[in-house]
Scaffold this active site. Structure first.
Site, PDB file in Angstrom:
ATOM      1  N   ASP A  45     -13.050 -17.827  12.002  1.00 56.16           N
ATOM      2  CA  ASP A  45     -13.504 -18.613  10.851  1.00 56.16           C
ATOM      3  C   ASP A  45     -12.878 -18.152   9.535  1.00 56.16           C
ATOM      4  OD1 ASP A  45     -14.912 -20.840  10.016  1.00 56.16           O
ATOM      5  OD2 ASP A  45     -16.601 -19.658   9.290  1.00 56.16           O
ATOM      6  N   HIS A 249       9.882   1.473   6.331  1.00 59.41           N
ATOM      7  CA  HIS A 249       8.912   0.410   6.078  1.00 59.41           C
ATOM      8  C   HIS A 249       7.489   0.945   6.130  1.00 59.41           C
ATOM      9  CE1 HIS A 249      11.967  -2.936   7.354  1.00 59.41           C
ATOM     10  NE2 HIS A 249      12.177  -2.462   6.142  1.00 59.41           N
ATOM     11  N   ASP A 266       8.411   0.737  -2.894  1.00 55.10           N
ATOM     12  CA  ASP A 266       9.250  -0.453  -2.731  1.00 55.10           C
ATOM     13  C   ASP A 266       8.292  -1.633  -2.780  1.00 55.10           C
ATOM     14  OD1 ASP A 266      10.838  -2.568  -1.843  1.00 55.10           O
ATOM     15  OD2 ASP A 266      11.919  -1.350  -0.389  1.00 55.10           O
ATOM     16  N   ASP A 277      12.083  -7.643  -6.012  1.00 54.72           N
ATOM     17  CA  ASP A 277      12.180  -6.578  -5.010  1.00 54.72           C
ATOM     18  C   ASP A 277      12.725  -5.331  -5.699  1.00 54.72           C
ATOM     19  OD1 ASP A 277      12.424  -5.064  -2.734  1.00 54.72           O
ATOM     20  OD2 ASP A 277      13.904  -6.346  -1.749  1.00 54.72           O
ATOM     21  N   HIS A 360      20.602   1.976   6.554  1.00 61.39           N
ATOM     22  CA  HIS A 360      20.442   0.546   6.263  1.00 61.39           C
ATOM     23  C   HIS A 360      21.553   0.073   5.338  1.00 61.39           C
ATOM     24  CE1 HIS A 360      18.871   1.327   2.171  1.00 61.39           C
ATOM     25  NE2 HIS A 360      18.139   2.295   2.708  1.00 61.39           N
ATOM     26  N   HIS A 364      20.856  -7.365   0.187  1.00 58.64           N
ATOM     27  CA  HIS A 364      20.500  -8.600   0.887  1.00 58.64           C
ATOM     28  C   HIS A 364      20.284  -9.677  -0.167  1.00 58.64           C
ATOM     29  CE1 HIS A 364      16.244  -8.092  -0.272  1.00 58.64           C
ATOM     30  NE2 HIS A 364      16.321  -6.843   0.169  1.00 58.64           N
ATOM     31  N   HIS A 371      14.061 -11.466   1.827  1.00 63.09           N
ATOM     32  CA  HIS A 371      15.355 -11.448   2.509  1.00 63.09           C
ATOM     33  C   HIS A 371      15.773 -12.910   2.595  1.00 63.09           C
ATOM     34  CE1 HIS A 371      15.341  -7.233   4.557  1.00 63.09           C
ATOM     35  NE2 HIS A 371      14.882  -7.195   3.319  1.00 63.09           N
ATOM     36  N   GLU A 400      20.432  -1.490  -3.224  1.00 65.40           N
ATOM     37  CA  GLU A 400      19.403  -0.521  -2.849  1.00 65.40           C
ATOM     38  C   GLU A 400      19.930   0.602  -1.951  1.00 65.40           C
ATOM     39  OE1 GLU A 400      16.446  -1.942   0.007  1.00 65.40           O
ATOM     40  OE2 GLU A 400      17.326  -3.943  -0.150  1.00 65.40           O
ATOM     41  N   TYR A 404      17.666   9.676   3.219  1.00 63.16           N
ATOM     42  CA  TYR A 404      16.422  10.029   3.877  1.00 63.16           C
ATOM     43  C   TYR A 404      16.683  11.264   4.736  1.00 63.16           C
ATOM     44  CZ  TYR A 404      16.174   5.174   2.512  1.00 63.16           C
ATOM     45  OH  TYR A 404      16.259   4.012   1.793  1.00 63.16           O
ATOM     46  N   ARG A 421      15.070   6.108  -2.482  1.00 67.02           N
ATOM     47  CA  ARG A 421      15.742   4.803  -2.539  1.00 67.02           C
ATOM     48  C   ARG A 421      15.576   4.262  -3.952  1.00 67.02           C
ATOM     49  NH1 ARG A 421      13.699   2.793   1.601  1.00 67.02           N
ATOM     50  NH2 ARG A 421      12.051   1.384   0.869  1.00 67.02           N
ATOM     51  N   GLU A 423      16.304   0.599  -6.052  1.00 67.88           N
ATOM     52  CA  GLU A 423      16.649  -0.808  -5.796  1.00 67.88           C
ATOM     53  C   GLU A 423      16.420  -1.662  -7.031  1.00 67.88           C
ATOM     54  OE1 GLU A 423      15.496  -4.313  -2.563  1.00 67.88           O
ATOM     55  OE2 GLU A 423      14.161  -2.588  -2.855  1.00 67.88           O
TER      56      GLU A 423
END
Length: 454
Positions: A45, A249, A266, A277, A360, A364, A371, A400, A404, A421, A423
């Site tokens: 519901d 992530h 991020d 982003d 990575h 993008h 993305h 970005e 790591y 990172r 970006e």
């Protein structure tokens, strides 16, 4: 909410007109059928907050569920027809106001509108004697079965002289090529989205202190986004303290933010259908350690090298290649890559020795989707693999780079669990790219100064 603020219906009509021209060049026209996103149950519901389909919204500006756009295009004319939910007082009491088919032509600038439950009745007549159907190919929605049913009915009309469309074209490829190049309306929204997201990052930096949890900083982001008018986050916010920053992530959780650790955020917002982003990595206590600063400065230098080639005359791969050179040389300089084993920069790049610490890509596309859509390779390129897409004005992409460094026996303990990172969102122009997300500090000294003031 049915439409976004200050609805510019002529913009969407112009997009449909441009798509009609593409359909004429492709197959002398035909019929386009494009449905919006379905609603999804969250639990019993209760639905997930509804989010329209990006392609559908790009052509209509309409954000209600249960809608389909039909375009009938030939050499003489182009007609846009919207099928949407009918007015229903009982459902509107429970779920909110509906535009309805009666008001849709004036409000949205379409030529006609019908109730969604009329789609099956009208489509066979719309498809009769048309050269082609334009739809999403390979999608799993109900439209695929509906198309089969409609075509069967058109074939049943053959004794009356009706012909059946003899080809189906993938409309996604056409729309996505259009979406790759942002118009002035889109760019203005994305600038505003970038500003809101930047303010959210600033609020999280100011709130940071040892003893808080990742979710506390996520709350600062969410408040700043919604308080400034953004309708949603653009994606699930990443708030990663300490070793969690080495998980690309990582969702904001209950990990404690400790004195001496870094926090990687991020996060971006969605404003009127468009995403921002941004990633920043800052010290929880407001002061980078020597090892943290050394890694941070390498990543920032890599981003600056990428920004320098994000412009006309370079291709999509150029920012990534520029970042790789700086990141890899930095890893060699800090002995995180062993020169005796790997050799110099060229060999480290050729063997991809950097992938242990940078796994990575650097960019993008960015737009309605975080993305965003659009080919990364040149359409129609004769080379194999196809040439990377040339950067052209009004493309928007992220920049970005990151490093790591997980705990390992062959890694200097000073660098254990440092994940960084940085970006930003870049608009390609006829000159230097425009960074639409730089209202939040990026240099280490500036970040430390901001946090000290708070």
């Amino acid at each position: 909410m049915t439409t976004m603020n200050n609805f510019p219906k002529d913009i969407y009509a112009n997009r449909r007109a441009r798509l009609a021209e593409i359909m004429l060049r492709k197959s002398d026209g035909g019929v386009l059928v494009l449905e919006t996103a379905p609603e999804h149950f969250r639990n019993r519901d209760s639905d997930f907050a509804y989010r329209h389909d990006s392609d559908f919204y790009y052509l209509t500006g309409f954000t209600e569920p249960g809608a389909t756009l039909v375009m009938m295009v030939d050499k003489k004319s182009s007609k846009s027809i919207l099928f949407c939910r009918p007015k229903d007082l009982e459902r509107e009491i429970w779920d909110g106001w509906r535009l309805g088919p009666e008001a849709a032509p004036a409000e949205l600038g379409v030529d006609q509108a019908f109730a969604q439950n009329e789609l099956d009745n009208l489509m066979p007549d719309f498809l009769a004697d048309q050269p082609a159907i334009y739809a999403r190919l390979g999608s799993e929605g109900p439209l695929q079965n509906q198309l089969k049913s409609w075509l069967q009915k058109v074939r049943g009309m053959s004794r009356s002289g009706a012909s059946t469309p003899n080809r189906i074209e993938d409309v996604e490829a056409m729309i996505h090529e259009m979406r790759l190049f942002k118009d002035a309306h889109e760019i203005n929204i994305m600038r505003a989205s970038g500003k809101i997201a930047a303010d959210g990052h600033i609020s999280a930096m100011k709130a940071s202190k040892p003893g808080l949890r990742e979710y506390h900083l996520e709350a600062s982001l969410l408040y700043a986004f919604r308080n400034a008018g953004a309708q949603s986050v653009a994606y699930n916010s990443i708030v990663a303290g300490g070793a969690n920053a080495c998980v690309l992530h990582h969702r904001a959780g209950n990990t404690e933010l400790k004195d001496g650790d870094l926090c990687l955020i991020d996060a971006g917002c969605e404003l009127d259908g468009y995403a921002s982003d941004i990633t920043r990595t800052f010290p929880v206590n407001g002061k980078y350690s020597g090892a943290q600063r050394a890694i941070y400065d390498i990543v920032l230098a890599a981003q600056e090298a990428s920004i320098a080639v994000t412009k006309v005359g370079f291709d999509f791969q150029a920012p990534h290649d520029a970042a790789l050179k700086v990141l890899t040389q930095g890893l060699l300089d800090l002995n995180l890559l062993d020169k005796k084993i790997i050799g110099g920069l060229d060999n480290a790049l050729e063997t991809k020795a950097y992938q242990r610490f940078y796994m990575h890509r650097t960019s993008h596309w960015l737009g309605m989707d975080v993305h965003d859509v659009g080919n990364y390779r040149e359409p129609g390129s004769s080379t194999e693999p196809k040439a990377w897409r040339s950067l052209k004005p009004n493309m928007v992409l992220t920049i970005e780079p990151g490093l790591y460094i997980r705990k390992a026996d062959d890694v200097d303990p000073r660098y254990w669990d440092i994940g960084i990172r940085i970006e930003d969102d870049a608009l390609v122009t006829n000159g230097e790219c425009e960074l639409m997300s730089r209202d939040v500090p990026v240099k280490a000294d500036e970040i430390e100064y901001l946090m000290k003031q708070s």
